[in-house]
Design a protein around this motif. Structure first.
Motif, PDB file in Angstrom:
ATOM      1  N   PRO A 153     -13.755  11.794 -22.289  1.00 37.26           N
ATOM      2  CA  PRO A 153     -13.568  11.812 -20.827  1.00 37.26           C
ATOM      3  C   PRO A 153     -12.561  12.864 -20.371  1.00 37.26           C
ATOM      4  CG  PRO A 153     -13.675   9.553 -21.612  1.00 37.26           C
ATOM      5  CD  PRO A 153     -13.589  10.425 -22.832  1.00 37.26           C
ATOM      6  N   ALA A 203     -11.823   3.460 -19.883  1.00 39.02           N
ATOM      7  CA  ALA A 203     -12.204   2.478 -18.872  1.00 39.02           C
ATOM      8  C   ALA A 203     -13.528   2.852 -18.221  1.00 39.02           C
ATOM      9  CB  ALA A 203     -11.105   2.357 -17.822  1.00 39.02           C
ATOM     10  N   ARG A 204     -13.785   4.157 -18.102  1.00 42.52           N
ATOM     11  CA  ARG A 204     -15.039   4.622 -17.498  1.00 42.52           C
ATOM     12  C   ARG A 204     -15.712   5.598 -18.464  1.00 42.52           C
ATOM     13  NH1 ARG A 204     -14.057   0.710 -15.376  1.00 42.52           N
ATOM     14  NH2 ARG A 204     -13.424   0.308 -13.230  1.00 42.52           N
ATOM     15  N   LEU A 225     -14.919  -3.583 -17.599  1.00 42.00           N
ATOM     16  CA  LEU A 225     -16.052  -3.290 -16.730  1.00 42.00           C
ATOM     17  C   LEU A 225     -16.061  -4.100 -15.442  1.00 42.00           C
ATOM     18  CD1 LEU A 225     -18.934  -3.050 -19.378  1.00 42.00           C
ATOM     19  CD2 LEU A 225     -17.706  -1.161 -18.271  1.00 42.00           C
ATOM     20  N   ALA A 228     -16.248  -1.906 -12.421  1.00 44.95           N
ATOM     21  CA  ALA A 228     -16.974  -0.662 -12.686  1.00 44.95           C
ATOM     22  C   ALA A 228     -17.811  -0.251 -11.484  1.00 44.95           C
ATOM     23  CB  ALA A 228     -17.867  -0.828 -13.913  1.00 44.95           C
ATOM     24  N   PRO A 229     -17.864   1.058 -11.198  1.00 43.71           N
ATOM     25  CA  PRO A 229     -18.697   1.518 -10.075  1.00 43.71           C
ATOM     26  C   PRO A 229     -20.177   1.341 -10.370  1.00 43.71           C
ATOM     27  CG  PRO A 229     -17.842   3.388 -11.318  1.00 43.71           C
ATOM     28  CD  PRO A 229     -17.169   2.170 -11.865  1.00 43.71           C
ATOM     29  N   LEU A 232     -21.835   3.682 -13.011  1.00 46.10           N
ATOM     30  CA  LEU A 232     -21.654   3.330 -14.426  1.00 46.10           C
ATOM     31  C   LEU A 232     -22.560   2.162 -14.796  1.00 46.10           C
ATOM     32  CD1 LEU A 232     -20.306   3.519 -17.171  1.00 46.10           C
ATOM     33  CD2 LEU A 232     -18.355   2.236 -16.261  1.00 46.10           C
TER      34      LEU A 232
END
Length: 324
Positions: A153, A203-204, A225, A228-229, A232
């Protein structure tokens, strides 16, 4: 794994995870025993040394590189003595985490030189082929390869600092990151004949990229999660629907103040299945419960307990207790 005794670590792993053990890593031993050092021990025709800022390319194998090679050899000896299993998992740094974790002679990360990135990737793959062959010969087991990409990331975001600390390394475009990762996944799959696991504990995590690169299984921390957006979640749903297995981090790597129930540990997985619109029976077919992260900072007692909890969760996914 915690501690410094490879024989003890292997005994715990094979004792608690007899159907799917792994080659333990013991970073408490220091130089050469962490993720980058372990992977560097597999490199062919490339060597590393330790400098104040971390690992750096060396002109020839010296004390630091030989130590990493010796530690890996001792770990292989330990799993050879620990007992048999139908399949065993081995782990190494993925190409982007490896390139971010080693410096070139002038101090910049390997990541900043695309030619060096390719060179290190090919060297690691050549070493992986020898490693897989030796692991198969020693244990008689099928081998599953896991690439650890905790730094990916940051590589994609361009947030890794330069040697001066005043700037950051330019971001790697997603198509380029996907292409290289896809190449190593394909090669590892050819070596083992097994699906390849890619682990990212962020985390993402970049689930869409990892899925598109061909990962057969994605290892993520499911406890992160909750918020989470939707993007994702959509990526996770698409990967899961396509047959990709999810290695769901559910059991705390460090002992919590209050030991949770099995139902509490399973809740993030149950909630994920519900949010994605999958029947919870999908957990039995395409999910593997795991710890949330490594046990390097855990006690020996909690490590044993946590590994036992992961197997209990797996059984509960197959035969859910009443009330689940």
């Amino acid at each position: 794994m915690p501690g410094t005794d490879p024989a003890e670590a292997a005994a715990v792993v094979f004792g608690e995870l007899p159907d799917f053990p792994h080659l333990p890593e013991l970073p408490a031993r220091g130089v050469g025993a962490d993720l980058i050092g372990r992977t560097a021990a597999m490199l062919v025709d490339l060597a590393i040394e330790v400098v104040p800022s971390g690992y750096r390319v060396a002109a020839r194998p010296g004390r630091d590189h030989r130590r990493a090679v010796d530690l890996l050899r001792w770990d292989l000896d330990a799993v050879t003595e620990a007992g048999g299993a139908p399949v065993i998992k081995t782990q190494l740094a993925g190409p982007w985490t490896l390139a971010a974790g080693i410096e070139l002679p002038r101090g910049h990360r390997v990541l900043t030189d695309r030619g060096a990135v390719r060179e290190f990737t090919e060297s690691a793959l050549e070493g992986l082929a020898a490693h897989v062959g030796e692991l198969k010969a020693r244990t008689g087991a099928e081998v599953v390869v896991q690439f650890d990409e905790p730094t990916l990331p940051d590589v994609l975001a361009g947030s890794l600092p330069t040697p001066s600390g005043y700037g950051t390394v330019p971001a790697v475009p997603e198509p380029e990151a996907r292409e290289l990762l896809g190449r190593v996944i394909e090669r590892a799959g050819e070596l083992t004949g097994q699906p390849v696991v890619v682990h990212c504990c962020a985390a993402r995590p970049p689930v869409g990229l990892l899925h598109a690169a061909g990962a057969g299984a994605l290892a993520i921390d499911a406890t992160l999660l909750g918020g989470a957006p939707s993007t994702l979640l959509d990526e996770l749903g698409e990967a899961w629907d396509s047959g990709t297995v999810l290695f769901l981090g559910l059991v705390p790597a460090l002992e919590p103040a209050r030991r949770p129930s099995l139902r509490e540990l399973a809740q993030p997985a149950l909630a994920l299945a519900d949010r994605l619109g999958f029947n919870r029976s999908t957990l039995a077919d395409r999910a593997v419960p795991t710890p949330t992260c490594g046990f390097a900072g855990a006690t020996a007692d909690w490590t044993r307990r946590a590994l036992k909890l992961t197997t209990d969760l797996g059984k509960a996914f197959v035969e859910p207790p009443e009330g689940w």
